[in-house]
Design an enzyme around this catalytic site. Structure first.
Site, PDB file in Angstrom:
ATOM      1  N   ALA A 188      -7.519   6.004  -2.100  1.00 47.77           N
ATOM      2  CA  ALA A 188      -7.450   5.910  -0.645  1.00 47.77           C
ATOM      3  C   ALA A 188      -6.189   6.566  -0.081  1.00 47.77           C
ATOM      4  CB  ALA A 188      -7.517   4.446  -0.213  1.00 47.77           C
ATOM      5  N   SER A 234     -11.541   3.479  -1.714  1.00 48.59           N
ATOM      6  CA  SER A 234     -11.075   3.600  -3.090  1.00 48.59           C
ATOM      7  C   SER A 234     -11.936   2.763  -4.031  1.00 48.59           C
ATOM      8  CB  SER A 234      -9.631   3.076  -3.130  1.00 48.59           C
ATOM      9  OG  SER A 234      -8.937   3.593  -4.217  1.00 48.59           O
ATOM     10  N   ALA A 235     -12.172   3.253  -5.251  1.00 53.06           N
ATOM     11  CA  ALA A 235     -13.057   2.534  -6.182  1.00 53.06           C
ATOM     12  C   ALA A 235     -12.451   1.239  -6.718  1.00 53.06           C
ATOM     13  CB  ALA A 235     -13.420   3.456  -7.351  1.00 53.06           C
ATOM     14  N   CYS A 252       1.612  -5.676  -2.447  1.00 53.50           N
ATOM     15  CA  CYS A 252       0.741  -4.589  -2.897  1.00 53.50           C
ATOM     16  C   CYS A 252       0.949  -3.310  -2.120  1.00 53.50           C
ATOM     17  CB  CYS A 252      -0.720  -4.993  -2.818  1.00 53.50           C
ATOM     18  SG  CYS A 252      -1.692  -4.122  -1.592  1.00 53.50           S
TER      19      CYS A 252
HETATM   20  C1  PLP Z   1      -5.275  -0.475  -1.608  1.00 49.48           C
HETATM   21  C2  PLP Z   1      -5.264   0.077  -0.239  1.00 49.48           C
HETATM   22  C3  PLP Z   1      -4.900   1.404   0.014  1.00 49.48           C
HETATM   23  C4  PLP Z   1      -4.423   2.334  -1.074  1.00 49.48           C
HETATM   24  O1  PLP Z   1      -5.440   2.626  -1.979  1.00 49.48           O
HETATM   25  P1  PLP Z   1      -5.152   3.465  -3.304  1.00 49.48           P
HETATM   26  O2  PLP Z   1      -6.493   3.762  -3.852  1.00 49.48           O
HETATM   27  O3  PLP Z   1      -4.377   2.535  -4.173  1.00 49.48           O
HETATM   28  O4  PLP Z   1      -4.400   4.680  -2.936  1.00 49.48           O
HETATM   29  C5  PLP Z   1      -4.938   1.856   1.306  1.00 49.48           C
HETATM   30  N1  PLP Z   1      -5.322   1.054   2.310  1.00 49.48           N
HETATM   31  C6  PLP Z   1      -5.691  -0.217   2.110  1.00 49.48           C
HETATM   32  C7  PLP Z   1      -6.122  -1.063   3.266  1.00 49.48           C
HETATM   33  C8  PLP Z   1      -5.670  -0.755   0.836  1.00 49.48           C
HETATM   34  O5  PLP Z   1      -6.017  -2.021   0.646  1.00 49.48           O
END
Ligand code: PLP
Length: 392
Positions: free
Chosen positions: A73, A201-202, A328
């Site tokens: 993501a 994101s997966a 996170c």
């Molecule tokens: C986890 C997350 C991301 C980042 O995703 P990645 O795949 O780790 O780069 C971005 N936005 C939100 C809302 C998330 O929860």
């Protein structure tokens, strides 16, 4: 029951065993490069990538040609926002977002600001929602992008995306949404949400880490992005680099499972989340649940424990895998910008934990966790003689 009990499913999820099985042949048997057009190894890899693309598109109501594979993501957000900003630079220089976005969005937009863009960062209500009227009022003749997340990763609040999308569409403004926490957990339809760009994101939906997607609308209106990676012209020129075939296959499998099991997952996680919250509320005075009471992710609860330091609380419960609101979203822990934005004071922010149950969480685990939390909070509160009447 395996310890520590994993209650951090908004940070990442365990890969579903069915997803692992789907991926395995693509490491050692069908290991071709999806861009190799001259032999069977390449063809079978390409076929698997296209099948996955179709499944992922179907999960969000898009067509396969609108899906661009990325490393996650964060990369999707960078490509979507920077790509459209560069493409529309001649048209305007104003960007609208909200203060509660993930760092991946906030930092990307900070970067645009350093390059001369003007930025409006909207506040949110105490329940974490962006008011669509605030979006409408912030729009100027120079506005080219609005980016508002579908669901918040700390407090689980779901935004009125369709209303915001409708406003953007009517004004011809590109609308990006970070739907990383929403895809696979709640129904998503890019058409009825009026979304132009969507990042996800997966690994937040029981797929592997390091693979994500950007949805790029291809008609009514078609969007043109400026690529942010130069190279071999993969992904219709939008994201060069050899495709991570096993991860894409896993992502496709996770999407297909989510399609079939979303309702069951939401019921399961919703029941366990409510069970956890009820147990804590019954046993402990002075706790509050953050975010919107109904417009929220089924699996998440952000809880403030009055008079307790959440970091110390976690230290006292090493058998539970949890996070504070902030852990996170950034490698450098700082007080949660989301909790501050919904009006929590410094002490309340420090007393907040995020719980994320998932597809594999059991009732036994939740009962165990609730017991440990109650016990530890009571122990930590004793010296302060904490009482229910005290304001928190
Ligand atoms: C986890 C997350 C991301 C980042 O995703 P990645 O795949 O780790 O780069 C971005 N936005 C939100 C809302 C998330 O929860």
């Amino acid at each position: 029951m395996r310890l520590p009990v994993y209650l951090d499913n908004n940070a990442t999820t365990r890969v579903d065993e069915r997803v692992v099985q789907a991926m395995l042949p693509y490491f050692t048997e069908k290991y071709g490069n999806a861009a190799s057009r001259q032999h069977e190894y390449g063809w079978s890899a390409e076929g698997a990538v296209e099948a996955a693309r179709a499944r992922i598109a179907s999960l969000i109501g898009a067509s396969p040609t609108e899906i661009v594979f990325t490393s996650g993501a964060t990369e999707s957000i960078n490509l979507g926002i920077k790509g459209i900003a560069e493409s529309l630079e001649g048209k305007g220089n104003h960007v609208i977002t909200a203060v509660t976005e993930h760092k991946a969005v906030l930092d990307t937009i900070d970067n645009l600001e350093r390059h001369g863009f003007r930025v409006t960062r909207l506040p949110v209500e105490d329940d974490g929602r962006v008011d669509p009227r605030d979006v409408e009022e912030a729009i100027t003749g120079q506005t080219i992008i609005v980016s508002i997340m579908t669901a918040n990763n700390e407090i689980g609040t779901i935004a009125p995306i369709a209303e915001i999308g409708r406003i953007c569409r009517a004004r011809g403004i590109a609308f990006h949404t970070d739907a990383t926490q929403a895809v696979g957990k709640i129904p998503i339809a890019v058409q009825s949400m009026f979304v132009d760009l969507m990042s996800f994101s997966a690994h937040k939906m029981y797929g592997p880490k390091g693979i994500g997607a950007l949805y790029v609308r291809s008609s009514r209106p078609a969007l043109r992005l400026v690529p942010q990676m130069d190279g071999g012209g993969h992904e219709r020129g939008l994201r060069s680099g050899t495709l991570n075939v096993p991860a894409i296959v896993g992502f496709g499998s996770a999407a297909e499972i989510a399609m079939r099991e979303m309702t069951a997952d939401a019921e399961h996680t919703g029941r366990l989340r409510d069970q956890l919250v009820t147990m804590l509320m019954t046993e402990l005075p002075g706790i509050t649940v953050n975010g919107h009471p109904s417009q929220r992710l089924p699996n998440n609860a952000s809880i403030t424990f009055g008079g307790v330091d959440a970091d110390r609380l976690m230290m006292g419960m090493k058998d539970l895998a949890l996070s504070t609101g902030s852990a996170c979203s950034s490698a450098t822990p700082s007080p949660s910008h989301v909790l501050q934005a919904i009006g929590l004071n410094h002490e309340e922010v420090r007393g907040t934990l995020r719980f994320g149950v998932g597809r594999f969480t059991t009732g036994e685990e939740v009962t165990y966790a609730a017991g440990r939390i109650v016990e530890t909070v009571m122990k930590m509160r004793v010296p302060q003689n904490y009482s229910k009447t005290e304001k928190v």
